[in-house]
Write an enzyme that holds these catalytic residues in place. Structure first.
Site, PDB file in Angstrom:
ATOM      1  N   ASN A  26      11.598  -3.023  -4.798  1.00 32.42           N
ATOM      2  CA  ASN A  26      12.766  -4.265  -6.159  1.00 32.42           C
ATOM      3  C   ASN A  26      11.471  -4.964  -6.181  1.00 32.42           C
ATOM      4  O   ASN A  26      11.563  -6.358  -7.082  1.00 32.42           O
ATOM      5  CB  ASN A  26      13.906  -4.899  -5.092  1.00 32.42           C
ATOM      6  CG  ASN A  26      12.201  -5.310  -3.702  1.00 32.42           C
ATOM      7  OD1 ASN A  26      11.930  -4.983  -2.782  1.00 32.42           O
ATOM      8  ND2 ASN A  26      12.160  -6.468  -3.806  1.00 32.42           N
ATOM      9  N   ILE A  29       4.282  -3.832  -7.694  1.00 31.24           N
ATOM     10  CA  ILE A  29       3.671  -2.835  -8.052  1.00 31.24           C
ATOM     11  C   ILE A  29       4.962  -1.008  -7.160  1.00 31.24           C
ATOM     12  O   ILE A  29       5.120  -0.350  -8.634  1.00 31.24           O
ATOM     13  CB  ILE A  29       2.722  -2.197  -7.546  1.00 31.24           C
ATOM     14  CG1 ILE A  29       1.578  -3.110  -7.455  1.00 31.24           C
ATOM     15  CG2 ILE A  29       2.280  -0.602  -7.166  1.00 31.24           C
ATOM     16  CD1 ILE A  29       0.420  -2.690  -6.547  1.00 31.24           C
ATOM     17  N   GLY A  30       5.544  -1.662  -6.844  1.00 30.32           N
ATOM     18  CA  GLY A  30       6.691  -0.940  -6.110  1.00 30.32           C
ATOM     19  C   GLY A  30       8.007  -0.475  -7.500  1.00 30.32           C
ATOM     20  O   GLY A  30       8.684   0.406  -7.701  1.00 30.32           O
ATOM     21  N   TYR A 168      -4.459  -7.453   8.358  1.00 28.62           N
ATOM     22  CA  TYR A 168      -3.874  -6.733   6.493  1.00 28.62           C
ATOM     23  C   TYR A 168      -5.231  -6.272   6.026  1.00 28.62           C
ATOM     24  O   TYR A 168      -4.935  -4.991   6.102  1.00 28.62           O
ATOM     25  CB  TYR A 168      -3.678  -7.648   5.408  1.00 28.62           C
ATOM     26  CG  TYR A 168      -3.720  -7.444   4.083  1.00 28.62           C
ATOM     27  CD1 TYR A 168      -2.944  -6.512   3.863  1.00 28.62           C
ATOM     28  CD2 TYR A 168      -4.561  -6.753   3.390  1.00 28.62           C
ATOM     29  CE1 TYR A 168      -1.776  -5.843   2.557  1.00 28.62           C
ATOM     30  CE2 TYR A 168      -4.298  -6.564   2.050  1.00 28.62           C
ATOM     31  CZ  TYR A 168      -2.501  -6.123   2.133  1.00 28.62           C
ATOM     32  OH  TYR A 168      -2.929  -5.471   0.623  1.00 28.62           O
TER      33      TYR A 168
END
Length: 302
Positions: A26, A29-30, A168
């Site tokens: 959404n 990069i996606g 991360y």
């Protein structure tokens, strides 16, 4: 194999008749990946936690692309949601969604959130969809894997103490190690499936603005503001698209930008850290993640 230098979205082969699942489709990069794949005729299942936001994002695509994209709810922070994600035949799974540098939080099953979403949730989804895959799975890595450390006895950082950026890096190192371990298991099973990894370099997306760490946020925002440093989502998606669509890419490959130490540029076959290739730790990580989600063999549920 096509030259990796200056490979762009114009080089994506025709994807008509192929189906992709893209997590976190959404935004960033996606969404750029979704736009590029549907622009070449591919069908994309936008697997997102918030269907309303995903539908709003789908509405920004050109009309022809909107017809090829559809939204399906998936919450990677809840393994029950992953287990309920049923798909028909899928050619390519792109494990794109992620969280970065967030305050300490736990998933629905009590795992540290960055590990739970970035690493464990995608491992569960890969196992869920592997019986339906025809081609490959693409894992999103990061240069942050360089500072990651995998301790399979402390995956939620309860003993080491939680630090957002360390968590991360750990989660992204975990993604690379699982990408390589899935390939080894695909090979041993003789399945013909491929597991590859890609990293987007330094890409200016919303991901880096979700932290409660003000100093880190300011550093990231400064990098985004300097012309020629931060890549756009369309540029950052190129290594992902290369990994997902180049026909003869080898299983276990790692793709990233070719300049400034991988910060920016065009896709090329890159090298990840020596730590990411530790087979013993990767096998242990794969098994422990599998035990957490109830999977014991590549692509098969207990």
């Amino acid at each position: 194999m096509p030259r990796t230098r200056r490979w762009t979205s114009a080089d994506i082969p025709d994807q008509t008749g192929r189906t992709f699942v893209v997590t976190g489709a959404n935004a960033g990069i996606g969404l750029a990946t979704t736009a590029a794949l549907t622009g070449r005729g591919g069908r994309v299942i936008m697997a997102c936690r918030n269907p309303d936001k995903a539908e709003a994002a789908r509405a920004t695509l050109p009309a022809a692309s909107r017809d090829l994209a559809r939204v399906r709810r998936l919450d990677l922070a809840d393994l029950d949601s992953v287990a309920g994600f049923v798909a028909e035949r899928v050619d390519v799974l792109i494990n794109n969604a992620g969280l970065m540098n967030i305050p300490h939080a736990l998933t629905a099953q009590g795992h540290e959130m960055q590990f739970g979403v970035n690493t464990l949730g995608h491992h569960a989804l890969t196992a869920q969809l592997a019986p339906h895959l025809t081609d490959r799975v693409v894992w999103l890595g990061s240069l942050a894997h360089l500072w990651g450390r995998i301790d399979t006895d402390d995956l939620s950082m309860e003993r080491r103490g939680y630090r957002p950026l360390a968590a991360y890096g750990n989660s992204k190192l975990g993604c690379l190690m699982l990408a390589y371990e899935w390939q080894r298991r695909f090979d041993r099973a003789g399945s013909g499936l491929r597991s590859v990894a890609a990293h987007p370099g330094y890409t200016a997306t919303e991901l880096i603005r979700r932290s409660d760490r003000r100093v880190a946020d300011r550093v990231f925002q400064l990098g985004n503001s300097i012309p020629g440093v931060g890549l756009t989502p369309d540029q950052g998606a190129l290594p992902v698209l290369y990994a997902a669509t180049v026909p003869d890419i080898a299983g276990g490959a790692y793709v990233g930008p070719d300049r400034l130490g991988g910060l920016r540029g065009y896709p090329e076959i890159a090298r990840s850290s020596r730590r990411s290739h530790d087979r013993a730790v990767a096998a242990d990580l794969w098994q422990r993640c599998s035990d957490m989600v109830g999977f014991v063999r590549a692509g098969r549920r207990r």
